[in-house]
Write a protein that holds these residues in place. Structure first.
Motif, PDB file in Angstrom:
ATOM      1  N   THR A   1       0.835  -1.198   0.000  1.00  0.00           N
ATOM      2  CA  THR A   1       0.000   0.000   0.000  1.00  0.00           C
ATOM      3  C   THR A   1       0.873   1.254   0.000  1.00  0.00           C
ATOM      4  OG1 THR A   1      -1.712  -1.160   1.261  1.00  0.00           O
ATOM      5  CG2 THR A   1      -1.810   1.239   1.227  1.00  0.00           C
ATOM      6  N   PRO A   2       0.673   2.158  -0.969  1.00  0.00           N
ATOM      7  CA  PRO A   2       1.529   3.349  -1.042  1.00  0.00           C
ATOM      8  C   PRO A   2       1.347   4.230   0.198  1.00  0.00           C
ATOM      9  CG  PRO A   2       0.232   3.064  -3.051  1.00  0.00           C
ATOM     10  CD  PRO A   2      -0.314   2.113  -2.046  1.00  0.00           C
ATOM     11  N   GLN A   3       2.421   4.825   0.630  1.00  0.00           N
ATOM     12  CA  GLN A   3       2.362   5.756   1.747  1.00  0.00           C
ATOM     13  C   GLN A   3       1.735   7.059   1.292  1.00  0.00           C
ATOM     14  OE1 GLN A   3       6.124   6.476   3.571  1.00  0.00           O
ATOM     15  NE2 GLN A   3       5.267   7.471   5.373  1.00  0.00           N
ATOM     16  N   ARG A   4       0.879   7.616   2.112  1.00  0.00           N
ATOM     17  CA  ARG A   4       0.116   8.805   1.722  1.00  0.00           C
ATOM     18  C   ARG A   4       0.449   9.955   2.677  1.00  0.00           C
ATOM     19  NH1 ARG A   4      -5.678  10.625   2.178  1.00  0.00           N
ATOM     20  NH2 ARG A   4      -6.219  11.587   0.178  1.00  0.00           N
ATOM     21  N   LYS A   5       0.906  11.066   2.100  1.00  0.00           N
ATOM     22  CA  LYS A   5       1.220  12.258   2.881  1.00  0.00           C
ATOM     23  C   LYS A   5       0.608  13.487   2.223  1.00  0.00           C
ATOM     24  CE  LYS A   5       5.524  11.006   5.245  1.00  0.00           C
ATOM     25  NZ  LYS A   5       4.942  11.349   6.580  1.00  0.00           N
ATOM     26  N   PHE A   6       0.242  14.453   3.046  1.00  0.00           N
ATOM     27  CA  PHE A   6      -0.321  15.706   2.546  1.00  0.00           C
ATOM     28  C   PHE A   6       0.742  16.799   2.519  1.00  0.00           C
ATOM     29  CE2 PHE A   6      -4.402  13.745   3.357  1.00  0.00           C
ATOM     30  CZ  PHE A   6      -5.219  14.303   2.383  1.00  0.00           C
ATOM     31  N   TYR A   7       0.584  17.672   1.530  1.00  0.00           N
ATOM     32  CA  TYR A   7       1.476  18.817   1.378  1.00  0.00           C
ATOM     33  C   TYR A   7       0.621  20.063   1.153  1.00  0.00           C
ATOM     34  CZ  TYR A   7       4.870  15.104   0.628  1.00  0.00           C
ATOM     35  OH  TYR A   7       5.655  13.977   0.779  1.00  0.00           O
ATOM     36  N   ALA A   8       1.065  21.187   1.716  1.00  0.00           N
ATOM     37  CA  ALA A   8       0.294  22.433   1.582  1.00  0.00           C
ATOM     38  C   ALA A   8       1.239  23.601   1.427  1.00  0.00           C
ATOM     39  CB  ALA A   8      -0.610  22.636   2.803  1.00  0.00           C
ATOM     40  N   GLY A   9       0.751  24.658   0.804  1.00  0.00           N
ATOM     41  CA  GLY A   9       1.566  25.855   0.627  1.00  0.00           C
ATOM     42  C   GLY A   9       0.921  26.824  -0.341  1.00  0.00           C
ATOM     43  N   LYS A  10       1.719  27.787  -0.815  1.00  0.00           N
ATOM     44  CA  LYS A  10       1.253  28.789  -1.760  1.00  0.00           C
ATOM     45  C   LYS A  10       2.220  28.893  -2.933  1.00  0.00           C
ATOM     46  CE  LYS A  10      -1.213  31.612   1.621  1.00  0.00           C
ATOM     47  NZ  LYS A  10      -1.383  32.971   2.199  1.00  0.00           N
ATOM     48  N   LEU A  11       1.652  29.199  -4.089  1.00  0.00           N
ATOM     49  CA  LEU A  11       2.436  29.289  -5.318  1.00  0.00           C
ATOM     50  C   LEU A  11       1.865  30.420  -6.165  1.00  0.00           C
ATOM     51  CD1 LEU A  11       4.604  27.895  -7.208  1.00  0.00           C
ATOM     52  CD2 LEU A  11       2.685  26.594  -8.143  1.00  0.00           C
ATOM     53  N   GLN A  12       2.718  31.294  -6.680  1.00  0.00           N
ATOM     54  CA  GLN A  12       2.265  32.389  -7.537  1.00  0.00           C
ATOM     55  C   GLN A  12       2.615  32.085  -8.995  1.00  0.00           C
ATOM     56  OE1 GLN A  12       3.681  36.161  -6.124  1.00  0.00           O
ATOM     57  NE2 GLN A  12       2.547  36.039  -4.200  1.00  0.00           N
ATOM     58  N   LEU A  13       1.584  32.179  -9.840  1.00  0.00           N
ATOM     59  CA  LEU A  13       1.730  31.820 -11.254  1.00  0.00           C
ATOM     60  C   LEU A  13       1.243  32.946 -12.148  1.00  0.00           C
ATOM     61  CD1 LEU A  13       0.295  28.173 -11.154  1.00  0.00           C
ATOM     62  CD2 LEU A  13       2.695  28.864 -11.011  1.00  0.00           C
ATOM     63  N   GLN A  14       1.805  32.977 -13.363  1.00  0.00           N
ATOM     64  CA  GLN A  14       1.331  33.874 -14.412  1.00  0.00           C
ATOM     65  C   GLN A  14       0.954  33.050 -15.630  1.00  0.00           C
ATOM     66  OE1 GLN A  14       4.046  36.923 -15.695  1.00  0.00           O
ATOM     67  NE2 GLN A  14       2.527  37.924 -16.999  1.00  0.00           N
ATOM     68  N   PHE A  15      -0.308  33.209 -16.062  1.00  0.00           N
ATOM     69  CA  PHE A  15      -0.793  32.512 -17.253  1.00  0.00           C
ATOM     70  C   PHE A  15      -0.572  33.439 -18.450  1.00  0.00           C
ATOM     71  CE2 PHE A  15      -3.667  30.869 -13.816  1.00  0.00           C
ATOM     72  CZ  PHE A  15      -3.045  29.643 -13.700  1.00  0.00           C
ATOM     73  N   ARG A  16       0.440  33.149 -19.204  1.00  0.00           N
ATOM     74  CA  ARG A  16       0.837  34.020 -20.290  1.00  0.00           C
ATOM     75  C   ARG A  16      -0.139  33.956 -21.462  1.00  0.00           C
ATOM     76  NH1 ARG A  16       7.088  32.346 -20.920  1.00  0.00           N
ATOM     77  NH2 ARG A  16       6.376  32.431 -23.098  1.00  0.00           N
ATOM     78  N   GLY A  17      -0.057  34.982 -22.287  1.00  0.00           N
ATOM     79  CA  GLY A  17      -0.962  35.047 -23.428  1.00  0.00           C
ATOM     80  C   GLY A  17      -0.680  33.998 -24.478  1.00  0.00           C
ATOM     81  N   ASP A  18       0.544  33.431 -24.497  1.00  0.00           N
ATOM     82  CA  ASP A  18       0.873  32.407 -25.482  1.00  0.00           C
ATOM     83  C   ASP A  18       0.592  30.992 -24.988  1.00  0.00           C
ATOM     84  OD1 ASP A  18       2.801  32.159 -23.569  1.00  0.00           O
ATOM     85  OD2 ASP A  18       4.503  32.619 -24.878  1.00  0.00           O
ATOM     86  N   GLY A  19      -0.066  30.850 -23.830  1.00  0.00           N
ATOM     87  CA  GLY A  19      -0.447  29.533 -23.342  1.00  0.00           C
ATOM     88  C   GLY A  19       0.538  28.909 -22.374  1.00  0.00           C
ATOM     89  N   TYR A  20       1.711  29.510 -22.209  1.00  0.00           N
ATOM     90  CA  TYR A  20       2.675  29.004 -21.232  1.00  0.00           C
ATOM     91  C   TYR A  20       2.358  29.539 -19.839  1.00  0.00           C
ATOM     92  CZ  TYR A  20       5.599  27.235 -25.042  1.00  0.00           C
ATOM     93  OH  TYR A  20       6.078  26.550 -26.129  1.00  0.00           O
ATOM     94  N   THR A  21       2.953  28.884 -18.857  1.00  0.00           N
ATOM     95  CA  THR A  21       2.743  29.281 -17.462  1.00  0.00           C
ATOM     96  C   THR A  21       4.089  29.536 -16.800  1.00  0.00           C
ATOM     97  OG1 THR A  21       0.756  27.885 -17.356  1.00  0.00           O
ATOM     98  CG2 THR A  21       1.673  28.660 -15.265  1.00  0.00           C
ATOM     99  N   ASP A  22       4.230  30.677 -16.150  1.00  0.00           N
ATOM    100  CA  ASP A  22       5.460  31.040 -15.459  1.00  0.00           C
ATOM    101  C   ASP A  22       5.257  30.950 -13.947  1.00  0.00           C
ATOM    102  OD1 ASP A  22       6.890  31.600 -17.773  1.00  0.00           O
ATOM    103  OD2 ASP A  22       6.114  33.661 -17.861  1.00  0.00           O
TER     104      ASP A  22
END
Length: 292
Positions: free
Chosen positions: A138-159
């Motif tokens: 049975t795989p071990q299960r752990k939770f992770y939490a936090g914050k991430l800032q992203l920019q959705f660019r006009g050409d479809g990429y994500t920074d």
């Protein structure tokens, strides 16, 4: 008669004090008079004593007035400073709003696990067999939490603007070297669901989980795109869900997969592992170029 008058004038005059006269006719008055305590009699002060007492009282009043004047001046200075300080504190900050996802920036607050919850079969016999055979697998299960800032660019990429920050949840692995690492965030897409005809934002990321998990996982993010405001021109992202892709398990322990050997890697499903929230933020001047 003249002689009599002259004789009367030549008689010596006798002056009797009034108090003695009273004592002669009323002897008891002496007792009453002497029984009065001296302390009850009013004390007569000289004019110099009165002047010194008045000057002391005036000096006290002068000191009190000076103290009150100083306090009033200090309070007046505080009132002069307060309007400017309160104006700075109450300065209105216009909220960040976007009418399109292109070139928009968002702060993602996430909480997800590396594995979905294990499937529960209704057949107790199958559960017992699986527990005996696969208890250690049975795989071990752990939770992770936090914050991430992203920019959705006009050409479809994500920074990635700012890498993931640790969360504050004590029930998750979120501190130091134990944090999940977003290695790369892939391109984003806006799709309309055929089920509810609503628009959804879709993007994925490669996430590395530290030991004891020690694996990397492609994690999928999906959020509903709502249009708000008077003219429905303000976007908000709601009901964010996090999923991972897992192979479809064969029913009954997988015995009938023999005739379709190799299909386990073809048939897959998305399993829920957590959720996330989005908040619009100002456009970053210098996003992380590593994701281009």
């Amino acid at each position: 008669n003249n002689n009599n008058n002259n004789n009367n004038n030549n008689r010596p005059s006798i002056f009797i004090p009034v108090n003695d006269l009273i004592m002669m006719h009323h002897p008891s008055a002496k007792l009453r008079h002497s029984s009065i305590p001296s302390s009850t009699l009013p004390k007569m002060s000289s004019s110099s004593d009165n002047d010194s007492g008045e000057s002391t009282e005036v000096e006290k009043l002068r000191q009190t007035a000076s103290k009150l004047r100083a306090e009033a001046q200090e309070a007046e200075k505080g009132l002069k400073r307060s309007p400017s300080s309160s104006a700075e504190e109450n300065k209105y900050v216009k909220p960040v709003e976007y009418s399109t996802l292109s070139d928009s920036c968002w702060e993602i607050t996430y909480r997800f696990a590396n594995e979905p919850e294990s499937n529960k079969d209704d057949n107790n016999d199958n559960n017992n067999n699986k527990n005996n055979n696969d208890e250690n697998n049975t795989p071990q299960r752990k939770f992770y939490a936090g914050k991430l800032q992203l920019q959705f660019r006009g050409d479809g990429y994500t920074d990635i603007i700012i890498p993931a920050k640790d969360g504050d949840d004590d029930d998750v692995t979120n501190s130091g070297s134990n944090s999940a690492t977003f290695q790369k965030v892939w391109g984003w897409d806006l799709e309309t669901s055929a089920e509810d005809t609503l628009d959804y934002l879709l993007f994925s990321a490669d996430v590395a989980f530290p030991p004891p998990i020690g694996t990397s996982e492609r994690v999928y993010f999906q959020a509903r795109v709502d249009r708000e405001g008077k003219n429905e021109d303000v976007l908000s992202l709601k009901d964010g869900s996090v999923t991972v892709k897992r192979n479809v398990e064969a029913p009954g322990g997988g015995s009938w997969w023999g005739i379709f050997r190799g299909a386990e890697g073809i048939l897959a499903q998305f399993r829920s592992v957590g959720e996330f929230k989005c908040r619009p933020i100002a456009i970053a001047a210098n996003p992380d170029p590593s994701d281009e």
